[in-house]
Design an enzyme around this catalytic site. Structure first.
Site, PDB file in Angstrom:
ATOM      1  N   GLU A  27      29.397  43.437  35.239  1.00  0.00           N
ATOM      2  CA  GLU A  27      30.218  44.491  35.384  1.00  0.00           C
ATOM      3  C   GLU A  27      31.004  45.363  34.023  1.00  0.00           C
ATOM      4  O   GLU A  27      30.975  45.143  32.899  1.00  0.00           O
ATOM      5  CB  GLU A  27      31.827  44.504  35.950  1.00  0.00           C
ATOM      6  CG  GLU A  27      32.590  45.746  35.892  1.00  0.00           C
ATOM      7  CD  GLU A  27      34.137  45.464  36.744  1.00  0.00           C
ATOM      8  OE1 GLU A  27      35.101  45.904  37.191  1.00  0.00           O
ATOM      9  OE2 GLU A  27      34.162  44.493  37.225  1.00  0.00           O
ATOM     10  N   ASN A  72      35.934  47.362  40.326  1.00  0.00           N
ATOM     11  CA  ASN A  72      36.643  47.753  40.335  1.00  0.00           C
ATOM     12  C   ASN A  72      35.895  48.512  39.247  1.00  0.00           C
ATOM     13  O   ASN A  72      35.881  50.065  39.747  1.00  0.00           O
ATOM     14  CB  ASN A  72      37.857  47.448  39.694  1.00  0.00           C
ATOM     15  CG  ASN A  72      38.654  46.255  39.813  1.00  0.00           C
ATOM     16  OD1 ASN A  72      38.587  45.960  40.997  1.00  0.00           O
ATOM     17  ND2 ASN A  72      40.100  46.000  39.333  1.00  0.00           N
ATOM     18  N   ASN A 172      33.890  47.408  46.664  1.00  0.00           N
ATOM     19  CA  ASN A 172      34.187  46.162  45.914  1.00  0.00           C
ATOM     20  C   ASN A 172      36.118  46.799  46.201  1.00  0.00           C
ATOM     21  O   ASN A 172      36.756  47.195  46.412  1.00  0.00           O
ATOM     22  CB  ASN A 172      34.200  46.144  44.696  1.00  0.00           C
ATOM     23  CG  ASN A 172      35.148  45.512  43.870  1.00  0.00           C
ATOM     24  OD1 ASN A 172      34.824  44.296  43.507  1.00  0.00           O
ATOM     25  ND2 ASN A 172      36.321  45.763  43.491  1.00  0.00           N
ATOM     26  N   GLU A 173      36.916  45.255  46.787  1.00  0.00           N
ATOM     27  CA  GLU A 173      37.731  45.191  47.124  1.00  0.00           C
ATOM     28  C   GLU A 173      39.211  46.572  47.733  1.00  0.00           C
ATOM     29  O   GLU A 173      40.410  46.911  46.835  1.00  0.00           O
ATOM     30  CB  GLU A 173      38.538  44.635  45.270  1.00  0.00           C
ATOM     31  CG  GLU A 173      38.647  43.566  44.517  1.00  0.00           C
ATOM     32  CD  GLU A 173      39.000  42.752  43.742  1.00  0.00           C
ATOM     33  OE1 GLU A 173      39.917  43.799  43.046  1.00  0.00           O
ATOM     34  OE2 GLU A 173      38.895  41.506  43.675  1.00  0.00           O
ATOM     35  N   TYR A 244      41.141  34.578  41.638  1.00  0.00           N
ATOM     36  CA  TYR A 244      41.314  33.506  40.457  1.00  0.00           C
ATOM     37  C   TYR A 244      42.154  33.026  40.309  1.00  0.00           C
ATOM     38  O   TYR A 244      43.195  33.268  40.513  1.00  0.00           O
ATOM     39  CB  TYR A 244      41.614  34.918  39.665  1.00  0.00           C
ATOM     40  CG  TYR A 244      40.209  35.975  39.783  1.00  0.00           C
ATOM     41  CD1 TYR A 244      38.950  35.821  38.662  1.00  0.00           C
ATOM     42  CD2 TYR A 244      40.664  37.179  40.334  1.00  0.00           C
ATOM     43  CE1 TYR A 244      38.363  36.510  38.485  1.00  0.00           C
ATOM     44  CE2 TYR A 244      38.732  38.142  40.106  1.00  0.00           C
ATOM     45  CZ  TYR A 244      38.580  37.643  39.108  1.00  0.00           C
ATOM     46  OH  TYR A 244      36.840  37.796  39.315  1.00  0.00           O
ATOM     47  N   GLU A 292      33.520  36.750  43.663  1.00  0.00           N
ATOM     48  CA  GLU A 292      34.425  36.735  42.360  1.00  0.00           C
ATOM     49  C   GLU A 292      35.559  36.097  42.181  1.00  0.00           C
ATOM     50  O   GLU A 292      36.061  35.669  43.383  1.00  0.00           O
ATOM     51  CB  GLU A 292      35.540  38.165  42.335  1.00  0.00           C
ATOM     52  CG  GLU A 292      34.509  39.438  42.072  1.00  0.00           C
ATOM     53  CD  GLU A 292      35.380  40.898  41.364  1.00  0.00           C
ATOM     54  OE1 GLU A 292      36.855  40.680  41.167  1.00  0.00           O
ATOM     55  OE2 GLU A 292      34.674  41.616  41.642  1.00  0.00           O
ATOM     56  N   GLN A 351      33.127  36.808  34.740  1.00  0.00           N
ATOM     57  CA  GLN A 351      32.317  37.836  34.562  1.00  0.00           C
ATOM     58  C   GLN A 351      31.245  36.528  33.932  1.00  0.00           C
ATOM     59  O   GLN A 351      31.588  35.233  33.636  1.00  0.00           O
ATOM     60  CB  GLN A 351      32.231  38.990  34.457  1.00  0.00           C
ATOM     61  CG  GLN A 351      32.959  39.695  35.415  1.00  0.00           C
ATOM     62  CD  GLN A 351      33.386  41.222  34.856  1.00  0.00           C
ATOM     63  OE1 GLN A 351      32.470  41.796  34.190  1.00  0.00           O
ATOM     64  NE2 GLN A 351      33.813  41.771  35.581  1.00  0.00           N
TER      65      GLN A 351
END
Length: 499
Positions: A27, A72, A172-173, A244, A292, A351
């Site tokens: 990213e 993001n 994304n999200e 996470y 992720e 990442q």
């Protein structure tokens, strides 16, 4: 001594080992791109400005796919800014991470890097500030051979052949209030469905991923998946999951049980998808793209972006320094992903470089391996063939976060005469003697490696990334079709067997 027993039989397979399970993520965040994969003045840089040492470590890590450009970041990204002559590209504010992006690296540069790294690109489209038309433009740039205006734009930029990207993330999200262009499930579901429908009109062979929940604890979790999949059912192949984990309140024992949460997350997303399928009277199966996942200490200073008038290029952000305990958790999360291979069709460690990453770089200096590099690289290298259903009888431990859980966790894979067993001891205090009944003939010990330390807080560094690595576990032996091995507290182990 605490004891555990396992039974492994190649006849009982969960499904294939999917190479896409070993994906990662690049990213435009912090130093992931600039001074991460791309640093033209670095001694190892090639003609395109890519760090050769990072490329070497990426190949050693065994990464199969890389998701790009976010994250993001993608929800405010104008992909057109990153193509064409570099000197003419605009500098843009990145609102997601309060940074400045010079657009030196864009779609064509990433595709060149992906080719050099030997990975499959996984592209994300902006459904935050943009929509269907812009997604179609990017798809046309990447996948249409010639003659159309945007395909000819790519050719004019020096790329004659299309990239033929297969996997695409539809935003994304979008469930997250932090996301630029955050939407309700109905709003996002309709936009994702129409975007997916249009993209398939251009390229019916695409594999499309709808946005699922950005974590299991989201207040909309479950209902979000139901609504989004109801809207997109006919047009998508997978729904995403993000998770996470980090040690909270100095509760190491609960942290070591993080894979329990991932197991529940996967099972509940799969159940919700199947319920939508039943409501649609459909035999279609929706996969999960766990695109992720990692250990990420979100409360640390490194995770706080700049503010005010400070819009730096490639600031130090999210540069967690991982411990042995963190690496054991990462190894356990990989076990969870593998044992759900029937529903997890793709996954991406977030990442790749510098930003919550297995690979770190010093600008102008060396690239080095974090502790989490090792379980990922060894699993990616040796998990082959079929994932096997493991029957486990383990002593238990008590955790404040997850209740009573098994101290030992394990998964196995088999291909031909070779079998590999991956094991975790989550107990913070006690070793465990493990006995594994091996059925099917793979009963010759090839190698047993364990990652552990008397100091589970040990962290690698640029000065020393080799003091604590997986080493031979001399307690391993095979006799009469039974593997015996002792697992130290807080440890990850891989055992390779052959016929």
């Amino acid at each position: 001594m605490r004891t555990a027993s396992l039974v492994i039989d190649p006849a009982f397979a969960v499904g294939p080992v999917r190479r896409r399970t070993f994906g990662s993520f690049v990213e435009h965040l912090g130093r992931c791109v600039y001074t991460g994969i791309h640093e033209p003045d670095h001694p190892t840089a090639d003609a395109d400005g890519f760090r050769g040492d990072v490329l070497d470590l990426t190949r050693e890590l065994g990464v199969s796919t890389v998701r790009y450009p976010g994250g993001n970041f993608v929800s405010g990204y104008r992909w057109e800014d990153g193509v064409g002559p570099v000197e003419q590209r605009p500098r843009r504010l990145d609102l997601a991470w309060h940074s400045m992006d010079p657009n030196t690296v864009g779609t064509d540069e990433f595709m060149r890097w992906a080719d050099k790294a030997g990975i499959e690109p996984m592209m994300a489209v902006n459904l935050g500030t943009r929509g269907t038309a812009e997604a179609l433009d990017l798809l046309e740039y990447c996948n249409v051979a010639a003659d159309s205006a945007i395909a000819e734009q790519r050719r004019a930029n020096g790329v004659d052949e299309p990239y033929r990207v297969k996997m695409w993330c539809l935003g994304n999200e979008m469930d997250g209030p932090w996301q630029i262009g955050h939407k309700t499930a109905h709003e996002y579901g309709r936009l994702a469905a129409e975007t997916a429908r249009a993209m398939r009109m251009m390229d019916p062979s695409l594999e499309l991923v709808a946005c699922g929940s950005s974590q299991r604890s989201m207040p909309t979790f479950g209902e979000w998946e139901r609504v989004v999949l109801t809207e997109t059912w006919d047009f998508v192949d997978m729904i995403s999951a993000h998770a996470y984990y980090w040690e909270r309140d100095e509760d190491l024992q609960s942290f070591l049980g993080s894979a329990v949460d991932m197991d529940r997350f996967i099972d509940q997303v799969a159940a919700t998808a199947d319920a939508v399928g039943a409501a649609n009277k459909s035999d279609k199966v929706i996969g999960i793209s766990f695109d992720e996942w990692n250990v990420w200490y979100q409360d640390r200073a490194e995770s706080r972006p700049p503010s005010g008038d400070d819009w730096p290029v490639a600031p130090v952000l999210l540069e967690d320094n991982y411990s042995v305990a963190d690496a054991v958790v990462v190894g356990n999360l990989l076990i969870s992903l593998l044992r759900h291979t029937d529903r997890v069709w793709s996954a991406n460690l977030a990442q790749l470089v510098n930003v919550i990453a297995p690979i770190m770089t010093v600008p102008g200096g060396k690239a080095w391996k974090q502790t989490i590099f090792h379980p990922f690289a060894l699993t990616a290298r040796h998990a082959k063939g079929e994932v096997l259903r493991v029957v486990l009888d383990s002593p238990t431990i008590e955790t404040a976060q997850f209740g009573t859980i098994d101290a030992v966790d394990a998964v196995a894979t088999a291909e031909g005469d070779e079998m590999t067993v991956f094991l975790i001891n989550r107990d913070v205090d006690s070793p465990v003697d493990v006995s594994v009944a091996l059925r099917g003939g793979s009963d010759t010990l090839v190698e047993a490696l364990t990652l552990s330390s008397d100091d589970p807080r040990y962290q690698a560094s640029a000065e020393d990334d080799a003091s604590v690595v997986p080493v031979a576990n001399d307690t391993a032996s095979v006799q009469d079709g039974k593997l015996s091995i002792t697992l130290p507290p807080i440890s990850w182990t891989m055992v390779r067997l052959a016929r």
